[in-house]
Structure formats: C-alpha cells, structure tokens
Design an enzyme around this catalytic site. Structure first.
Site, PDB file in Angstrom:
ATOM      1  N   HIS A  59       5.217  13.937 -25.588  1.00  0.00           N
ATOM      2  CA  HIS A  59       3.857  13.409 -25.448  1.00  0.00           C
ATOM      3  C   HIS A  59       3.655  12.147 -26.269  1.00  0.00           C
ATOM      4  O   HIS A  59       2.817  11.320 -25.949  1.00  0.00           O
ATOM      5  CB  HIS A  59       2.830  14.498 -25.772  1.00  0.00           C
ATOM      6  CG  HIS A  59       2.739  15.499 -24.670  1.00  0.00           C
ATOM      7  ND1 HIS A  59       3.416  16.682 -24.702  1.00  0.00           N
ATOM      8  CD2 HIS A  59       2.117  15.439 -23.480  1.00  0.00           C
ATOM      9  CE1 HIS A  59       3.185  17.333 -23.571  1.00  0.00           C
ATOM     10  NE2 HIS A  59       2.396  16.605 -22.816  1.00  0.00           N
ATOM     11  N   GLU A  90       4.602  23.771 -13.083  1.00  0.00           N
ATOM     12  CA  GLU A  90       5.446  23.218 -14.149  1.00  0.00           C
ATOM     13  C   GLU A  90       6.266  24.288 -14.847  1.00  0.00           C
ATOM     14  O   GLU A  90       6.955  24.024 -15.832  1.00  0.00           O
ATOM     15  CB  GLU A  90       4.599  22.425 -15.152  1.00  0.00           C
ATOM     16  CG  GLU A  90       3.396  23.162 -15.695  1.00  0.00           C
ATOM     17  CD  GLU A  90       2.520  22.281 -16.584  1.00  0.00           C
ATOM     18  OE1 GLU A  90       2.957  21.215 -17.026  1.00  0.00           O
ATOM     19  OE2 GLU A  90       1.376  22.691 -16.835  1.00  0.00           O
ATOM     20  N   ASP A 113       7.324  19.275 -17.772  1.00  0.00           N
ATOM     21  CA  ASP A 113       7.571  20.639 -18.228  1.00  0.00           C
ATOM     22  C   ASP A 113       8.507  21.385 -17.291  1.00  0.00           C
ATOM     23  O   ASP A 113       9.312  22.198 -17.736  1.00  0.00           O
ATOM     24  CB  ASP A 113       6.244  21.394 -18.382  1.00  0.00           C
ATOM     25  CG  ASP A 113       5.575  21.050 -19.699  1.00  0.00           C
ATOM     26  OD1 ASP A 113       6.282  21.045 -20.728  1.00  0.00           O
ATOM     27  OD2 ASP A 113       4.379  20.764 -19.705  1.00  0.00           O
ATOM     28  N   CYS A 149       2.561  14.694 -10.872  1.00  0.00           N
ATOM     29  CA  CYS A 149       1.942  13.892 -11.936  1.00  0.00           C
ATOM     30  C   CYS A 149       2.796  13.818 -13.198  1.00  0.00           C
ATOM     31  O   CYS A 149       2.346  13.304 -14.219  1.00  0.00           O
ATOM     32  CB  CYS A 149       0.550  14.417 -12.272  1.00  0.00           C
ATOM     33  SG  CYS A 149       0.562  16.098 -12.927  1.00  0.00           S
TER      34      CYS A 149
HETATM   35  C1  PEP Z   1       4.011  17.669 -16.913  1.00  0.00           C
HETATM   36  O1  PEP Z   1       4.352  18.645 -17.578  1.00  0.00           O
HETATM   37  O2  PEP Z   1       4.753  17.112 -16.084  1.00  0.00           O
HETATM   38  C2  PEP Z   1       2.669  17.083 -17.073  1.00  0.00           C
HETATM   39  C3  PEP Z   1       2.230  16.151 -16.267  1.00  0.00           C
HETATM   40  O3  PEP Z   1       1.897  17.522 -18.094  1.00  0.00           O
HETATM   41  P1  PEP Z   1       2.145  17.168 -19.631  1.00  0.00           P
HETATM   42  O4  PEP Z   1       3.122  16.011 -19.682  1.00  0.00           O
HETATM   43  O5  PEP Z   1       0.825  16.798 -20.206  1.00  0.00           O
HETATM   44  O6  PEP Z   1       2.698  18.417 -20.196  1.00  0.00           O
HETATM   45 MG    MG Z   2       2.923  19.867 -18.639  1.00  0.00          MG
END
Ligand code: PEP
Ligand code: MG
Length: 579
Positions: A196, A442, A466, A513
C-alpha cells in the site's frame, strides 16, 4: 562518485533532484554519560555543531534561492533553519547534558524524540508532519558531532531542485503525509510494487522506486539523484553527461505525457468497436480531481480506509458522508464505487490499533482485516454504511465490500446494509434504497466459489493485489519475496479468467481494480481474457486508453485462449509481450 541502485519501479517518470532523507538518526548514536568536569567541553561541542549546521543552512538557502528553483525549496531550508534556531530544541539538549551528563548525541536524540511526540499530538496533519523536519535537522547536527558532516552541495551546474524522499520504509499512513508536499520522487529500501505504500506513492503521480535495499544508508541529504521510475533505477551523484542524457529523457517523457492528454475526451473503444470502461482508483476526496482531469469514466475504487488514517479519532458519520458526497457530486452521475473500510495488514488506523492488535501480532495479512474486522465491529460498520447510503442519494454510488470469502459473511453484510437503511429511514434521512452492492474477489476461495457471489450481489471487482498475494502465499509488502510476486503466474490468470467468464455467463459485471489494471503491458491480455471494466490510478488511464484504441479484441481472444493453456511462465510471458 557516481553509482546506481536497482529496485522495483512502482511509478513511472523521471525525477532529477536532491535527496531528502527520512531520518532514523535515533538508531545510530552512541549513548554514554561523562564526568561532571567534561560538561563545558560537551556543551562547546554541541554549540560548534549547531553553528556549523546554521552556516550550512545559510549556504543552502543562498543556493536554493537562485533563479529557477521552486519556492518550496527555499521554504524548506527556512523551516529547518528556524527549527534549529528555536531554543526549545537546543535548551532541552543543554539541560540533558548539564543535568544528566548525557553525551551530546544522545541528548539530541532524546530531545528529538520528545519533540516528535509533541508533534504527533497535533490534530492538524500539516503540523504533525513537521516531526520529520525536526528529525532531519537533528540528524544534520548529529552528523557534524559524529565527524560526518553533511556535504552542502555547491555545484556550479544547474541541478533541478526537486526533492526526492529517501526512506528505509514507510507505512501507507506515513506516505500519505507527503501527499500535500511538492516532492519530485520517492525511494525506499523496503517494499514491493503492490504494497500500500507503493500504491499511495503511485497516486502522487511522481516517479517511485522501492526495494532498493541500501539506499538510506548509502545516500546523504542533498546528494544529487536521478530517479528513473521507468526502469527502477536510482543514480547517485551523476556526472554532467548522465545528467544531460536524463534531462533529455525526462523532457521526452513529459512531451509524451502531454500528447496523451489529447486522448482525455476520446471514446474508450477498441478497433472492433467494444466500449471499454476506464475508471479511477482514489484514496482521498481530493484525488477525484485528478481522475476527472484525465477523463475517468467513474471511480472504480475509493479506498475509504485512508480517511481513517493519520488521526487519533474515527471520522463521524457526517464527516464521512461529506467526504463521500464531495466525490459523488464531482462525478455528477458517473459511477462512484465506494469500498467499505479495508483496514488491517499494512493499513493501520491509529484509533483502531488496540482492536486489531492481536491480529497484527500474527501474520496480519491473514488476520482481522477488511470485512472480517467490520463484522466484529457492527456499530463502526453501520456508521460507514449509513454515510455511504446517504451520499448515494446525490449520484450513482456502488458499494463494494472487500475480502469476502464465506457465504455467511455475504449474508451478514447484506443484513447490516438493510439495518443501516432501516436506521436512515427511521431518522428520515435521504438515501439510495437500491444501491448496487458488490464484492471484491481477492481471496482464492471466493474466485473458486463464485456461485453465491453471483446470486446475491450486483457486481464484482477483482482485487488482484491480494488475489496474487493469497494465491502464491507471497506477502505483498515483503521485499524479500517480491521477486516471486507474479501477476502472470498461470494459477493467477486462471482465477481471473474464471471470474470473468462466470460473471459474463451470469450477467453480473466484473471489473478489475488491482494494480494489474493499470499496467499497460497487460491491457491486451486482460481485454483478450474478457475484461471490459478497468480501474486504476488516474495517472495510468490515458496510457491504458492508448492501448484500448489500438486493440482488436476479435484478434486477441484466440491468442489469449491459447496463452492461458500454457503452464510455463517463460513462454507465457513471451507471448504476452507479443500480443
Ligand atoms: C486489491 O487487493 O487488488 C485491491 C484493489 O485492494 P487493496 O490494494 O486496497 O488491498
Ligand atoms: Mg485488497
């Protein structure tokens, strides 16, 4: 001496500027007590170090003030000079030397820690951020005391004066604090491309490289750096020839980028006429502006947990409602996908620390994250649900739930959404009765068991960040295994392919996403696999559109079908590159 370091490119572009180290001074100093008779000598040492750094700041200021440098650089030097001149810092250090006989370095570090704790207590984010400035000033003094004075660069050639942040590691919350500062680039020793921290850095739309291992130790403040976010390279102290070369490359990249802006209003449609939805991922409401500036078709992922970070309390229902409504109104009827709170793992929320702590002590990526946490805190979840439902009255909101894996979780979530609606109806609030509800796919278990998701929900969004982490058992934030984190692993592609296919058969829209959506090298592959809705960082949208405009899905589909049957990663990779 010129040298280069190699890491993982997480955000493209080129920055040429000076290093701004994020301090870990406290880790580096010796701690001892001396005899009373040595107090005057120690105080003299301190005064001399402070005087030397003050002189350094004067020289830096003169340099920073020269024509062509951004105003921020002068302000930055002025602020540091002011911190050093403030008796609160130096008086405290003197007292520790006089009363406790601490060596000057140790006294400085203690005083720094106290000052940083005071800054931490500020409500105002800007003021809280200033703790890093205190640390940087202290570190300069420490270096003089330790006989390793910081070289103040007085190069004659005009070196671009962007600031490039160099850190060992930063939490996503720490990274977020740099959002309002004008920074040219970002490098860290640790981290991986889908941590992140990297995601936040990418959202700044500036070059960033992570996983450089020794950058923090090898680089000094004010070192001249070239940060190549395309190739994942950091060049330290480049000579004039390399600088010229990179200035040319930087200009060429900027030109390309400005040309792409012309695509902003172009329809996102393939050569064979398929309409492709390109939406934006955002972390905070102000990001929406950037998404609009590149013509995003909507918000495909609003990571609301970032509203909960860098504060000691929780945002109230009204505060959340205002934040969501702001984005919904800006997008005036275009879809805004608001994801419910996805905290845990590397996304820490101070106000909830004690409630997730047990999980953090174990492997937090597998712990009390996202919807699992929200279901254990129904009041907190209901507050957010009410805020989202109310904001949905002002436009087209879709509610997205992260980390669902069990049928009971879907059912509990839907029941809580109904409860939130009933509460709003009872309190006569306006809200969207028929809000679309979707799940992030995910967790491999969800991708392997899509039936209940497809029957109960209105849409799905694949979270590849994820999904890859859990499929390959690779901690996405751990640089030690970052080389094994592979979006093109055949198992990952199978899970994505199955989800897209099942969604199509059931008539349930499936978006993607995760960071894969914004990687323009993968656009054709994903189109060939059946993806029609991509959500990515605003900075990636126009490059993706460029790919869409050149793609012919009827040609890609059979090639991709063949490619998906491969289980040899090298062959697969070669085919993806040739698509
Ligand atoms: C993901 O896990 O791909 C996602 C879009 O959510 P995050 O990156 O916030 O875990
Ligand atoms: Mg995620």
């Amino acid at each position: 001496m010129t040298f280069s370091l190699h890491g993982l490119a997480v955000s493209s572009g080129i920055a040429i500027g000076r290093a701004q180290l994020i301090s870990h001074a406290a880790l580096e100093v010796a701690q001892f007590q001396f005899h009373e008779k040595d107090i005057p000598g120690e105080l003299k040492r301190l005064d001399a170090a402070v005087a030397a750094v003050t002189a350094d700041f004067e020289a830096l200021r003169a340099e920073a003030g020269s024509a062509g440098n951004p105003r921020e650089l002068v302000a930055f030097v002025d602020l540091h000079a002011m911190i050093l001149a403030d008796p609160v810092l130096t008086d405290g250090v003197r007292a520790l030397i006089e009363e406790r006989h601490c060596n000057a370095e140790w006294a400085l570090v203690q005083q720094m820690q106290e000052a940083m704790a005071q800054f931490d207590a500020f409500e105002d984010v800007y003021l809280r951020e200033r703790k890093y400035d205190v640390a940087q000033v202290v570190e300069r003094v420490l270096r003089v005391l330790q006989g390793k004075p910081r070289r103040v660069s007085r190069r004659k050639e005009a070196v671009e004066a962007e600031l490039i942040v160099v850190a060992n590691d930063l939490s996503p919350a720490d990274t977020l604090q740099f959002k309002n500062q004008r920074i040219g680039g970002f490098v860290t020793d640790l981290g991986s491309a889908t941590s992140h921290t990297a995601i936040v850095a990418r959202s700044f739309d500036i070059p960033a490289v992570v996983g450089l291992r020794d950058a923090r130790a090898l680089i000094k403040d004010d070192d001249v750096l070239i940060l190549d976010g395309v190739r994942g390279v950091l060049i330290v102290d480049p000579d004039a020839r390399i600088l010229d070369e990179y200035r040319l490359r930087k200009t060429a990249l900027e030109l390309e980028r400005s040309k792409r802006l012309r695509l902003k209003t172009a329809r996102s449609v393939t050569l064979d006429g398929e309409e492709i939805v390109l939406e934006a991922n955002i972390e905070l409401p102000p990001d929406a502006e950037r998404a609009l500036a590149v013509g995003a078709a909507g918000i495909g992922l609003f990571r609301t947990e970032f509203l909960f970070m860098n504060r000691d309390d929780l945002p109230t229902e009204d505060e959340q409602f205002e934040a969501y409504r702001q984005v919904v109104k800006q997008f005036a009827g275009k879809p805004v996908t608001i994801r419910s709170l996805d905290i845990g793992a590397d996304k820490e929320v101070r106000a909830l620390r004690s409630r997730t702590a047990e999980s953090v002590a174990c492997n937090s990526a597998l712990g009390l994250r996202a919807i699992r946490f929200c279901l254990t805190e129904p009041q907190l979840f209901l507050t957010q649900l009410r805020a989202i439902l109310r904001a949905a009255h002002y436009g087209r909101v879709k509610l997205l739930i992260p980390m669902l894996a069990h049928v009971q979780q879907i059912e509990q979530t839907l029941a809580l959404i109904e409860q939130a609606k009933a509460q709003l109806a009872a309190s006569r609030h306006k809200f969207d009765e028929s809000i679309a509800i979707g799940a992030m796919i995910e967790i491999p278990a969800a991708a392997l068991m899509l039936g209940p998701f497809l029957r109960r929900l209105d849409f799905l969004s694949i979270g590849t960040n994820d999904l890859i982490q859990y499929t390959l058992a690779i901690d996405r934030a751990d640089s030690a295994v970052a080389h094994l984190y592979d979006p093109l692993h055949p198992a990952v592609l199978q899970l994505i392919g199955k989800t897209l296919q099942a969604g199509r058969q059931a008539g349930v829209p499936v978006a993607l996403c995760g960071e894969m959506a914004g990687d323009s090298k993968l656009t054709r592959l994903l189109l060939g696999m059946g993806l029609r809705e991509f959500s990515m960082h605003p900075a990636q949208i126009l490059e993706a559109k460029q790919q869409v405009l050149m793609a012919d899905i009827s040609r890609l589909e059979p090639l991709v079908a063949k490619l998906l049957r491969l289980d040899e990663p090298d062959k697969l990779r070669a085919l993806v590159a040739r698509l």
